[in-house]
Design an enzyme around this catalytic site. Sequence first.
Site, PDB file in Angstrom:
ATOM      1  N   ARG A 122     -16.390 -14.973  12.331  1.00  0.00           N
ATOM      2  CA  ARG A 122     -15.046 -15.864  12.137  1.00  0.00           C
ATOM      3  C   ARG A 122     -14.713 -15.274  11.420  1.00  0.00           C
ATOM      4  NH1 ARG A 122     -17.745 -19.388  16.337  1.00  0.00           N
ATOM      5  NH2 ARG A 122     -17.002 -18.280  18.299  1.00  0.00           N
ATOM      6  N   LYS A 144      -2.924  -7.738   5.167  1.00  0.00           N
ATOM      7  CA  LYS A 144      -3.051  -6.274   5.949  1.00  0.00           C
ATOM      8  C   LYS A 144      -4.459  -5.543   5.915  1.00  0.00           C
ATOM      9  CE  LYS A 144       2.398  -5.889   7.248  1.00  0.00           C
ATOM     10  NZ  LYS A 144       3.055  -4.718   6.722  1.00  0.00           N
ATOM     11  N   GLU A 186       4.546   4.946  -3.027  1.00  0.00           N
ATOM     12  CA  GLU A 186       4.443   3.858  -2.992  1.00  0.00           C
ATOM     13  C   GLU A 186       5.053   3.479  -4.269  1.00  0.00           C
ATOM     14  OE1 GLU A 186       4.174   1.962  -0.002  1.00  0.00           O
ATOM     15  OE2 GLU A 186       3.015   3.844   0.943  1.00  0.00           O
ATOM     16  N   LYS A 228       5.544  -6.933  -4.853  1.00  0.00           N
ATOM     17  CA  LYS A 228       4.668  -7.645  -3.687  1.00  0.00           C
ATOM     18  C   LYS A 228       4.130  -8.923  -3.335  1.00  0.00           C
ATOM     19  CE  LYS A 228       1.935  -5.831   0.295  1.00  0.00           C
ATOM     20  NZ  LYS A 228       1.837  -4.140   0.303  1.00  0.00           N
ATOM     21  N   GLU A 238       5.370 -10.677   7.494  1.00  0.00           N
ATOM     22  CA  GLU A 238       6.043  -9.838   7.659  1.00  0.00           C
ATOM     23  C   GLU A 238       7.373 -10.609   9.170  1.00  0.00           C
ATOM     24  OE1 GLU A 238       4.931  -6.035   7.561  1.00  0.00           O
ATOM     25  OE2 GLU A 238       6.958  -5.563   9.562  1.00  0.00           O
ATOM     26  N   ARG A 242       9.217  -9.105   3.958  1.00  0.00           N
ATOM     27  CA  ARG A 242       8.176  -8.206   4.363  1.00  0.00           C
ATOM     28  C   ARG A 242       8.568  -6.999   5.264  1.00  0.00           C
ATOM     29  NH1 ARG A 242       1.503  -9.588   3.969  1.00  0.00           N
ATOM     30  NH2 ARG A 242       0.629  -7.040   3.490  1.00  0.00           N
ATOM     31  N   ASN A 246       8.608  -1.513   4.480  1.00  0.00           N
ATOM     32  CA  ASN A 246       7.793  -0.338   5.406  1.00  0.00           C
ATOM     33  C   ASN A 246       9.601   0.608   5.189  1.00  0.00           C
ATOM     34  OD1 ASN A 246       5.539  -1.548   6.397  1.00  0.00           O
ATOM     35  ND2 ASN A 246       7.036  -3.214   7.755  1.00  0.00           N
ATOM     36  N   HIS A 249       8.522   4.233   6.301  1.00  0.00           N
ATOM     37  CA  HIS A 249       7.406   3.747   6.698  1.00  0.00           C
ATOM     38  C   HIS A 249       7.674   4.578   8.514  1.00  0.00           C
ATOM     39  CE1 HIS A 249       5.257   2.490   3.541  1.00  0.00           C
ATOM     40  NE2 HIS A 249       4.252   2.601   3.996  1.00  0.00           N
ATOM     41  N   HIS A 253       5.212   7.486   9.398  1.00  0.00           N
ATOM     42  CA  HIS A 253       4.527   7.596  10.690  1.00  0.00           C
ATOM     43  C   HIS A 253       4.526   8.446  11.698  1.00  0.00           C
ATOM     44  CE1 HIS A 253       3.215   2.734   9.439  1.00  0.00           C
ATOM     45  NE2 HIS A 253       1.473   3.698   9.530  1.00  0.00           N
ATOM     46  N   HIS A 267      -0.827  10.139   3.335  1.00  0.00           N
ATOM     47  CA  HIS A 267       0.138   8.955   3.868  1.00  0.00           C
ATOM     48  C   HIS A 267       1.652   8.716   2.318  1.00  0.00           C
ATOM     49  CE1 HIS A 267       1.551   4.763   4.748  1.00  0.00           C
ATOM     50  NE2 HIS A 267       1.941   4.247   4.231  1.00  0.00           N
TER      51      HIS A 267
HETATM   52  N1  GLY Z   1       1.890  -2.486   3.597  1.00  0.00           N
HETATM   53  C1  GLY Z   1       3.468  -3.202   3.874  1.00  0.00           C
HETATM   54  C2  GLY Z   1       3.158  -4.461   3.571  1.00  0.00           C
HETATM   55  O1  GLY Z   1       2.167  -4.794   3.283  1.00  0.00           O
HETATM   56  O2  GLY Z   1       4.329  -5.315   4.236  1.00  0.00           O
END
Ligand code: GLY
Length: 370
Positions: A122, A144, A186, A228, A238, A242, A246, A249, A253, A267
């Site tokens: 957990r 994430k 990035e 960030k 998000e 946030r 993206n 992306h 993607h 990527h």
């Molecule tokens: N890679 C995008 C984020 O961490 O929100």
Amino acid sequence: MSRAIAVGLGARAYEVVVGAGLIAEAGARLAPHLRRQRLAVVSDETVWALHGARLSASLQAAGVAVLPIVIAPGEQAKSFAGLAELIDRLLELELDRGDVIAAFGGGVVGDLAGFAAAIYKRGIDFVQIPTTLLAQVDSSVGGKTAIDVAAGKNLVGAFHQPRLVLADLDVLASLPDREMRAGYAEVIKYGLLGDFGFFEWLEAHGDEVLAREPQALSRAVGRCVQMKAEIVAEDETEQGRRALLNLGHTFGHALEAETGFGAVLLHGEAVAAGQAMAFRFSAAQGLCRAQDAVRAERAIAAAGLPTTLGDVAGHPFAADRLVAHMAQDKKAQGGRLTFILARGIGEAFVARDVDAGQVRGFLLAEGATP
Ligand code: GLY
């Protein structure tokens, strides 16, 4: 020399330390975060062969026993099977909730080990020691974690913040040039989404960053992590701002999905092309000036990164297939597509209600087949 950047998340706040020589200091820096003086280190064969001995020596010198779990490199580790294997190894090692996992590698290792930490018994603590530019400026910060499933990438996961991130700039010396460029996509993203001054600095100094010139690298990674950290502190899960991270992306993607999420298109390369497309789409919609799109595209291309569908192996792409992938995107809601678009360089915004037909038309104009 190093600097610590705080991610202000209250009880779950942590520091991202950016600098040279941090692997040699890892033992001393991590020991205060450990209740028991042992650490399960998840890494991949490539990273472990290059840097495992130095990390182990540093941990052992600080009195920390190392429990290495070395997995095969590659995205396929981020699967239910890879996760189950890792959890079995943690159970074999009899890790308990007082133990800590270290993710020592790039984005794949960070996402997998982080997700395992989120669900093992957990949830137990983990730390990130990112070894790629992409992981240092993006995936290791912000909590994430995820694995991939047949329907798409990163569709099963959790928000689980690390206790500490050590971004050692020295390890980037051994990073292949192609991966360095992919990570740079990035880096440039931060300028394009919210810092025109940083974008201008990258136009002038991007080649120094790519050449791993220490001062330029430190400034670039530091600025990305700072941005960030600020965004994550404001919007951890998000719900709003946030999503700006993206940028590029949604297009990216879809291209990754069509090229099989592998070595054909990394990527970062997909994100590079996706950012150029997001700016051209913004210009086509009258949201930003055409010259902004040209300038964004030039800066991306200057790093040797793709900016058009034609630059990507696998071209021609079918517009309908790309749009179908976009509809699967985690950001899509109620059948409407979400894109990060721009009013100018450094002025990205979240567009939540984008018409799929307009995207399809844009893709056809970009050279996609129907
Ligand atoms: N890679 C995008 C984020 O961490 O929100």
